[in-house]
Design a protein around this motif. Structure first.
Motif, short mmCIF file in Angstrom:
data_model
loop_
_atom_site.label_atom_id
_atom_site.label_comp_id
_atom_site.label_asym_id
_atom_site.label_seq_id
_atom_site.Cartn_x
_atom_site.Cartn_y
_atom_site.Cartn_z
N ARG A 70 0.91 -1.50 -0.06
CA ARG A 70 0.10 -0.07 -0.07
C ARG A 70 0.84 1.22 -0.03
NH1 ARG A 70 -3.79 -3.64 2.53
NH2 ARG A 70 -2.72 -3.62 4.56
N ARG A 71 1.98 1.10 0.68
CA ARG A 71 2.82 2.41 0.57
C ARG A 71 3.62 2.46 -0.65
NH1 ARG A 71 3.99 0.41 5.87
NH2 ARG A 71 5.84 -0.99 5.43
N VAL A 72 3.78 1.48 -1.48
CA VAL A 72 4.41 1.44 -3.00
C VAL A 72 3.14 2.06 -3.88
CG1 VAL A 72 5.06 0.14 -4.90
CG2 VAL A 72 5.93 -0.32 -2.48
N GLY A 88 8.17 2.71 -0.24
CA GLY A 88 7.74 3.04 -1.64
C GLY A 88 8.49 4.08 -2.31
N GLU A 89 10.03 4.17 -1.71
CA GLU A 89 10.88 5.08 -2.37
C GLU A 89 11.82 4.44 -3.32
OE1 GLU A 89 11.54 7.27 1.94
OE2 GLU A 89 12.85 5.95 1.23
N ALA A 90 11.62 5.05 -4.55
CA ALA A 90 12.53 4.62 -5.57
C ALA A 90 13.92 5.24 -5.32
CB ALA A 90 12.18 5.23 -6.97
N ASP A 108 8.44 -2.55 -8.91
CA ASP A 108 7.04 -1.98 -8.96
C ASP A 108 6.64 -2.36 -10.63
OD1 ASP A 108 4.60 -0.64 -8.60
OD2 ASP A 108 5.29 1.32 -8.68
N THR A 109 6.14 -3.33 -10.85
CA THR A 109 5.82 -3.87 -12.17
C THR A 109 4.50 -3.27 -12.74
OG1 THR A 109 4.86 -5.68 -11.27
CG2 THR A 109 7.18 -5.90 -12.46
N PRO A 110 3.74 -2.68 -11.95
CA PRO A 110 2.40 -2.07 -12.30
C PRO A 110 2.67 -0.69 -12.79
CG PRO A 110 1.85 -2.95 -10.03
CD PRO A 110 3.36 -3.07 -10.52
N MET A 111 3.85 -0.08 -12.70
CA MET A 111 4.44 0.94 -13.40
C MET A 111 4.49 0.84 -14.95
SD MET A 111 5.13 4.31 -12.81
CE MET A 111 5.75 4.48 -11.17
#
Length: 570
Positions: free
Chosen positions: A14-16, A358-360, A397-400
């Motif tokens: 959820r944070r991602v 969730g930080e890149a 993060d594949t949904p990206m």
């Protein structure tokens, strides 16, 4: 709908999800060289050479004094699997112009080009530990590099190869690699390979980590399977003569040091086959199944360093064996697929590596060693995610991908990845996937010259012996870029086939009376003189992961493997 991850991991998911919109248009800068060097020194396993638990100096053989991973030293500092007194070398079953050991992309390319060069197919004998085509080549996913784009050139590709390898590459070999890239693509297409194309028919090109131009040619994310398919089809159509489940357990010599063939072990009948040949090509792939430093691996079951072991015992030098490639995105959840490859093409298409918050934390297309070091740093400093079994990881993060490229882009371009995770209830278009560095590639290997002749430490060739593909070293230096492995096996597989064929046409068939395994007795004596007392016997052929297993002798099994790699940084 049931969540695909345990609740504590879903909290991180959820944070991602909450930062995805913000990250979508984020501009990343490459890490300055000084910072990436420091990151590697602090966090990459290759840079722990002062730790005797993970690296040691070879005590015997032609590369005596060189530092290699402990697991590699263990397979080299071992007694031969074959007892020469058990073998009757007068019973020669096969006399052949060319013996090819290994049937991945390099071996298959060598077979076809030796045939093109004039060696009849019935005069080429092929030895493989498993079946024709079983190899890391078939399992690769992302693509093959070649500098045929409008803004590209061999010089630009060459500089990328050298930069990725930290300028340690054999530069003439790297030059040969890039110059033959466009030819390799045309040849594969002529055999029937179907590369992804744009609507106007131009090649669809993608960016690889560490590259400065888009030059990845893909067949969705089944590239290795597709390219191996066309090579196998061509070899089978020419009636390739393959001895399956018959690995070569030792090379033969003629008593003067020249290679005179191989000794094969039939795994089904448990019999030796004596093969004499005018020329021999080693194309046995890498060492992933040694599980260097306790890492899981993407490699196939017979990737146990066997060709390199055999070459070493007849005097071959080895190069860059201190360097191991850990692919930054091996699957880390669920447990059934830990270590399997999640192709770099995911990041080429827009997926980002993000931490528990969730930080890149890094540009997604840094060279693989830098990406892996950055992940281990995040985990080591407490920003990773831990599964219920204790496996650490970082989110990919594949949904990206669909968010950047439109709905359906992931399923269309990454069909294998989509299928890999949906089998376990994880839809990668909806949820990030957990990854961790995994042992992927043997950067170094047998030393060769530009004609692919295997060479001794003084640079002189070992007569009648050639090698190509992952079992060799030099072209990639200390780190390989995505897509250059398939280019290497096509370019140098071709060269080894042509060189060996030309050599075989001029060479005389070794006399039966000259065939010898005396080099094995000599090697055992050298072990004894060095004070090495061991029950290890190699080549391994196939690993055994059960109980008190043969892998224990290589270092695997002495400790809890997943804990061992974390101990690197304790």
């Amino acid at each position: 709908m049931t969540d695909p991850y345990p609740e504590h991991m879903m909290e991180s998911v959820r944070r991602v999800n909450a930062t995805r919109d913000e990250r979508k248009d984020m501009e990343f800068d490459r890490i300055p060289e000084e910072e990436s060097d420091e990151l590697l020194r602090q966090w990459h396993p290759d840079y722990r050479k002062s730790d005797a638990a993970f690296f040691r100096e070879l005590a015997v053989g032609p590369a005596k004094g060189k530092i290699v991973p402990t697991e590699v030293a263990n397979v080299l500092e071992a007694h031969p699997r074959v007892n020469p007194s058990d073998v009757d070398l007068s019973e020669v079953e096969y006399s052949t112009e060319l013996l090819v050991i290994g049937t991945g992309g390099a071996g298959l390319s060598a077979i076809l080009w030796a045939n093109n060069e004039g060696i009849a197919m019935e005069d080429i004998l092929v030895s493989t530990a498993l079946r024709l085509g079983d190899s890391n080549s078939k399992m690769s996913q992302g693509g093959i590099q070649a500098c045929d784009g409008k803004d590209d050139s061999p010089m630009i590709h060459w500089l990328d190869v050298l930069s990725g390898g930290h300028w340690t590459n054999d530069r003439p070999l790297a030059r040969d690699l890039v110059e033959k890239g466009p030819l390799a693509i045309k040849w594969l297409e002529s055999l029937g390979a179907t590369f992804d194309k744009e609507q106007d028919g131009d090649m669809q090109l993608l960016m690889a980590g560490g590259a400065s131009r888009k030059r990845i040619h893909s067949c969705k994310d089944y590239t290795g399977l597709e390219l191996t398919r066309v090579l196998m089809d061509e070899a089978l159509s020419r009636d390739v003569n393959t001895l399956e489940f018959c690995p070569t357990v030792s090379l033969l010599t003629d008593g003067s040091g020249a290679v005179a063939g191989g000794l094969l072990w039939n795994m089904e009948t448990e019999e030796y086959h004596v093969v004499r040949s005018k020329a021999t090509v080693i194309a046995t792939g890498g060492f992933g199944r040694l599980h260097v430093a306790g890492f899981p691996t993407t490699n196939h079951y017979a990737a146990t360093c066997d060709g390199l072991v055999s070459a070493y015992r007849v005097g071959a030098d080895i190069i860059h064996m201190q360097s191991t490639q850990y692919h930054p995105t091996g699957a880390a959840y669920p447990e059934q697929i830990v270590g399997l490859l999640v192709t770099e093409k995911c990041r080429s298409m827009g997926a980002q590596l993000v931490n528990d918050d969730g930080e890149a934390f890094i540009y997604p297309l840094e060279p693989r060693d830098v990406e892996s070091a950055a992940e281990l740093k995040e985990i080591g400093e407490g920003r990773g995610i831990t599964t219920p079994t204790g496996q650490d990881g970082i989110w990919l993060d594949t949904p990206m991908i669909d968010k950047k490229r439109g709905e359906g882009a992931l399923e269309d371009g990454l069909a294998a990845i989509y299928r890999l995770f949906t089998r376990f209830g994880i839809d990668p278009t909806e949820y990030p996937v957990l990854v961790h560095p995994t042992l992927h590639y043997q950067n170094g290997g047998i030393a060769i010259n530009r004609d692919t002749q295997v060479v001794k430490p003084d640079g002189s060739p070992i007569e009648n012996l050639f090698a190509s593909g992952e079992t060799t070293g030099g072209v990639h230096g200390d780190n390989r870029l995505m897509g250059n492995s398939w280019l290497e096996i096509v370019v140098f597989g071709r060269k080894s086939g042509i060189s060996a064929a030309k050599h075989a046409k001029k060479a005389k068939m070794p006399k039966k009376s000259d065939l010898s395994l005396a080099h094995l007795d000599k090697y055992s004596k050298e072990l004894e003189e060095a004070g090495i007392e061991t029950e290890r016997r190699t080549p391994i052929i196939l690993p055994n992961y059960l109980g008190e297993n043969t892998m224990k002798a290589t270092g695997y099994g002495k400790e809890k493997p997943f804990k061992r790699r974390l101990d690197l940084f304790a």
